[in-house]
Design a protein around this motif. Structure first.
Motif, PDB file in Angstrom:
ATOM      1  N   LEU A   1       0.830  -1.207   0.000  1.00  0.00           N
ATOM      2  CA  LEU A   1       0.000   0.000   0.000  1.00  0.00           C
ATOM      3  C   LEU A   1       0.857   1.246   0.000  1.00  0.00           C
ATOM      4  O   LEU A   1       1.925   1.281   0.631  1.00  0.00           O
ATOM      5  CB  LEU A   1      -0.916   0.017   1.230  1.00  0.00           C
ATOM      6  CG  LEU A   1      -2.092  -0.976   1.203  1.00  0.00           C
ATOM      7  CD1 LEU A   1      -2.479  -1.372   2.608  1.00  0.00           C
ATOM      8  CD2 LEU A   1      -3.282  -0.354   0.480  1.00  0.00           C
ATOM      9  N   VAL A   2       0.375   2.254  -0.706  1.00  0.00           N
ATOM     10  CA  VAL A   2       1.002   3.575  -0.689  1.00  0.00           C
ATOM     11  C   VAL A   2      -0.069   4.580  -0.283  1.00  0.00           C
ATOM     12  O   VAL A   2      -1.157   4.612  -0.879  1.00  0.00           O
ATOM     13  CB  VAL A   2       1.579   3.946  -2.071  1.00  0.00           C
ATOM     14  CG1 VAL A   2       2.017   5.410  -2.097  1.00  0.00           C
ATOM     15  CG2 VAL A   2       2.750   3.033  -2.421  1.00  0.00           C
ATOM     16  N   VAL A   3       0.221   5.373   0.753  1.00  0.00           N
ATOM     17  CA  VAL A   3      -0.694   6.438   1.176  1.00  0.00           C
ATOM     18  C   VAL A   3      -0.305   7.711   0.436  1.00  0.00           C
ATOM     19  O   VAL A   3       0.864   8.116   0.448  1.00  0.00           O
ATOM     20  CB  VAL A   3      -0.630   6.664   2.694  1.00  0.00           C
ATOM     21  CG1 VAL A   3      -1.555   7.821   3.090  1.00  0.00           C
ATOM     22  CG2 VAL A   3      -1.019   5.386   3.435  1.00  0.00           C
ATOM     23  N   VAL A   4      -1.272   8.333  -0.229  1.00  0.00           N
ATOM     24  CA  VAL A   4      -1.040   9.589  -0.936  1.00  0.00           C
ATOM     25  C   VAL A   4      -1.615  10.712  -0.089  1.00  0.00           C
ATOM     26  O   VAL A   4      -2.792  10.688   0.264  1.00  0.00           O
ATOM     27  CB  VAL A   4      -1.697   9.565  -2.324  1.00  0.00           C
ATOM     28  CG1 VAL A   4      -1.423  10.865  -3.069  1.00  0.00           C
ATOM     29  CG2 VAL A   4      -1.210   8.365  -3.136  1.00  0.00           C
ATOM     30  N   HIS A   5      -0.776  11.690   0.274  1.00  0.00           N
ATOM     31  CA  HIS A   5      -1.248  12.774   1.132  1.00  0.00           C
ATOM     32  C   HIS A   5      -0.654  14.102   0.684  1.00  0.00           C
ATOM     33  O   HIS A   5       0.382  14.166   0.024  1.00  0.00           O
ATOM     34  CB  HIS A   5      -0.911  12.493   2.601  1.00  0.00           C
ATOM     35  CG  HIS A   5       0.483  11.997   2.829  1.00  0.00           C
ATOM     36  ND1 HIS A   5       1.506  12.812   3.232  1.00  0.00           N
ATOM     37  CD2 HIS A   5       1.001  10.747   2.717  1.00  0.00           C
ATOM     38  CE1 HIS A   5       2.613  12.094   3.364  1.00  0.00           C
ATOM     39  NE2 HIS A   5       2.337  10.833   3.057  1.00  0.00           N
ATOM     40  N   VAL A   6      -1.365  15.190   1.028  1.00  0.00           N
ATOM     41  CA  VAL A   6      -0.974  16.535   0.607  1.00  0.00           C
ATOM     42  C   VAL A   6      -1.057  17.462   1.816  1.00  0.00           C
ATOM     43  O   VAL A   6      -1.719  17.152   2.814  1.00  0.00           O
ATOM     44  CB  VAL A   6      -1.905  17.072  -0.499  1.00  0.00           C
ATOM     45  CG1 VAL A   6      -1.789  16.248  -1.758  1.00  0.00           C
ATOM     46  CG2 VAL A   6      -3.343  17.116  -0.021  1.00  0.00           C
ATOM     47  N   PRO A   7      -0.393  18.622   1.766  1.00  0.00           N
ATOM     48  CA  PRO A   7      -0.579  19.614   2.822  1.00  0.00           C
ATOM     49  C   PRO A   7      -2.051  19.996   2.937  1.00  0.00           C
ATOM     50  O   PRO A   7      -2.779  20.029   1.935  1.00  0.00           O
ATOM     51  CB  PRO A   7       0.278  20.798   2.352  1.00  0.00           C
ATOM     52  CG  PRO A   7       1.292  20.185   1.432  1.00  0.00           C
ATOM     53  CD  PRO A   7       0.602  19.053   0.758  1.00  0.00           C
ATOM     54  N   ALA A   8      -2.493  20.251   4.127  1.00  0.00           N
ATOM     55  CA  ALA A   8      -3.906  20.561   4.365  1.00  0.00           C
ATOM     56  C   ALA A   8      -4.365  21.777   3.574  1.00  0.00           C
ATOM     57  O   ALA A   8      -5.553  21.897   3.240  1.00  0.00           O
ATOM     58  CB  ALA A   8      -4.145  20.763   5.864  1.00  0.00           C
ATOM     59  N   ASP A   9      -3.442  22.683   3.263  1.00  0.00           N
ATOM     60  CA  ASP A   9      -3.835  23.900   2.536  1.00  0.00           C
ATOM     61  C   ASP A   9      -3.561  23.785   1.036  1.00  0.00           C
ATOM     62  O   ASP A   9      -3.515  24.794   0.326  1.00  0.00           O
ATOM     63  CB  ASP A   9      -3.085  25.109   3.105  1.00  0.00           C
ATOM     64  CG  ASP A   9      -1.570  24.958   3.016  1.00  0.00           C
ATOM     65  OD1 ASP A   9      -1.092  23.860   2.618  1.00  0.00           O
ATOM     66  OD2 ASP A   9      -0.857  25.917   3.362  1.00  0.00           O
ATOM     67  N   ALA A  10      -3.373  22.585   0.520  1.00  0.00           N
ATOM     68  CA  ALA A  10      -3.090  22.397  -0.907  1.00  0.00           C
ATOM     69  C   ALA A  10      -4.241  22.921  -1.757  1.00  0.00           C
ATOM     70  O   ALA A  10      -5.414  22.706  -1.433  1.00  0.00           O
ATOM     71  CB  ALA A  10      -2.860  20.918  -1.213  1.00  0.00           C
ATOM     72  N   ASP A  11      -3.915  23.640  -2.848  1.00  0.00           N
ATOM     73  CA  ASP A  11      -4.971  24.145  -3.730  1.00  0.00           C
ATOM     74  C   ASP A  11      -5.381  23.072  -4.728  1.00  0.00           C
ATOM     75  O   ASP A  11      -4.788  21.997  -4.825  1.00  0.00           O
ATOM     76  CB  ASP A  11      -4.525  25.426  -4.435  1.00  0.00           C
ATOM     77  CG  ASP A  11      -3.279  25.217  -5.298  1.00  0.00           C
ATOM     78  OD1 ASP A  11      -3.060  24.071  -5.759  1.00  0.00           O
ATOM     79  OD2 ASP A  11      -2.529  26.182  -5.503  1.00  0.00           O
ATOM     80  N   ARG A  12      -6.399  23.378  -5.512  1.00  0.00           N
ATOM     81  CA  ARG A  12      -6.955  22.372  -6.414  1.00  0.00           C
ATOM     82  C   ARG A  12      -5.971  21.996  -7.516  1.00  0.00           C
ATOM     83  O   ARG A  12      -6.015  20.878  -8.047  1.00  0.00           O
ATOM     84  CB  ARG A  12      -8.261  22.869  -7.016  1.00  0.00           C
ATOM     85  CG  ARG A  12      -8.148  24.142  -7.836  1.00  0.00           C
ATOM     86  CD  ARG A  12      -9.502  24.564  -8.358  1.00  0.00           C
ATOM     87  NE  ARG A  12      -9.410  25.785  -9.147  1.00  0.00           N
ATOM     88  CZ  ARG A  12     -10.440  26.330  -9.786  1.00  0.00           C
ATOM     89  NH1 ARG A  12     -11.635  25.756  -9.694  1.00  0.00           N
ATOM     90  NH2 ARG A  12     -10.291  27.435 -10.494  1.00  0.00           N
TER      91      ARG A  12
END
Length: 391
Positions: A320-331
């Protein structure tokens, strides 16, 4: 002792020429048990396998040749400029479908026989029934070979000679059982015959004496040497295989299940590194985590966490790979991440791994996996062995 003898004095062959009469006249010394190695061109000429084309070089001649090649082609294997490697309707993979412009009038091209095995059987029968000779017949054509320079003659038709000598199951002098050794005897006979024929001496037939493998029945013919498509690991040229891969990955579907088999985690790490290398902003922090386009792809290596996350993924998920972004990431960042996820899936597919994007609840993933501060998950990429493997 093996003896290879040229048959001279054949002369010009035209549609309707009786090859059996021609051969026995030129080689009255032919004996039972000999193997006739016959160039396909004289077989084609005798059978009228000729195409009329303009005699002068130029666009019209080229166009007529292209039409002839297309008619003889089952599929294109590779194309580089004007050169085409194709599979013929016989299953043979050859340049220009085996169509030849040498040793024939400028206004004609010579096609391969429609059924070279049938041609070999017919010639053998005529020699036996009308001339009392029990011989083997191998019909040959010249081919190039992958990974090797130079041309060689190979068998495209055969009768009275087994195409393959199978050593599988035998034991060598050192006590090793042979598992894959199958010798293409008719190809070796074809190559031996070519040594005394040649392109410029107008010697289209050779006789091999002492082989000892002539059979009473005609046998399966040279068609038996054509490798089945599902067993062919090199069925396309390099550029064509890459183009096919690019088109297939554009429609890559999520796996609904995986084979219950382990996956080498190094393959996942290599795919992550390949994705990272495509991004100028990527700064891999560790083997387990890769930053790219403002997001992070974390390969879950903790066994306990992986087991819990598997409950969210299709049956048989191995990695498994978890994909995550900064909470304030724009569209725009999220859109770029989606493209990167697809590139990652393409890299995994090139390693023969299936994948599926899991749109799991962000809170659930956060509860099960430890993410960097200020990041939130977009989803999971489930990875596993294909449920149904293709050769």
């Amino acid at each position: 002792m093996l003896e290879v003898r040229p048959v001279t004095g054949i002369g010009e062959v035209t549609p309707g020429t009786d090859l059996a009469d021609l051969i026995t006249t030129a080689a009255p010394w032919l004996e039972d048990g000999d193997v006739l190695v016959v160039t396909s061109k004289i077989v084609s000429k005798s059978e009228g396998r000729l195409v009329e084309v303009p005699a002068e070089d130029g666009p019209e001649r080229d166009a007529a040749r292209d039409v002839a090649i297309a008619a003889e082609t089952a599929r294109v294997v590779a194309r580089r400029g004007p050169t085409r490697i194709v599979q013929t309707h016989h299953g043979l993979v050859m340049a220009a479908a085996g169509i030849d412009a040498s040793n024939v009038e400028r206004s004609r091209l010579v096609l391969l026989p429609v059924d070279p095995d049938a041609s070999a059987r017919a010639l053998r029968a005529a020699l036996r029934e009308r001339h009392g000779r029990q011989v083997g017949v191998v019909i040959t054509d010249t081919m190039g070979r992958p990974w090797r320079l130079g041309l060689t003659d190979v068998a495209i038709g055969a009768a009275g000679v087994l195409p393959v000598r199978d050593y599988r199951g035998d034991v060598d002098p050192y006590g090793n059982e042979l598992h894959v050794t199958e010798v293409a005897d008719i190809d070796e006979l074809a190559g031996a015959g070519e040594l005394v024929k040649g392109k410029f001496d107008q010697v289209p037939i050779a006789v091999i004496r002492g082989y000892g493998g002539v059979t009473d029945d005609d046998g399966p013919g040279a068609r038996a040497l054509v490798r089945d498509a599902e067993m062919d690991m090199f069925s396309l040229g390099t550029a064509e295989a890459r183009a096919l891969g690019r088109s297939e990955v554009a429609t890559l579907a999520d796996a609904t299940e995986f084979a219950h088999a382990p996956v080498d985690p190094d393959l996942v790490a290599a795919a992550l590194e390949a994705v990272s290398a495509r991004s100028e902003r990527s700064e891999p922090r560790s083997r387990e985590q890769v930053d790219t386009v403002g997001a992070a792809f974390t390969h879950v290596t903790d066994a306990g966490v992986r087991d819990k996350l598997r409950d969210l993924a299709p049956s048989g998920t191995a990695e498994l790979v978890v994909v995550h972004v900064p909470a304030d990431a724009d569209r725009w960042t999220v859109a770029e991440v989606g493209a990167t996820v697809h590139r990652l899936r393409a890299a995994l597919a090139s390693a023969d791994l299936s994948s599926a994007w899991v749109r799991a609840d962000a809170a659930t993933i956060t509860d099960l996996a430890t993410l960097p501060a200020g990041h939130e998950p977009l989803g999971l990429l489930a990875i596993g062995a294909p449920a149904k493997r293709q050769m």
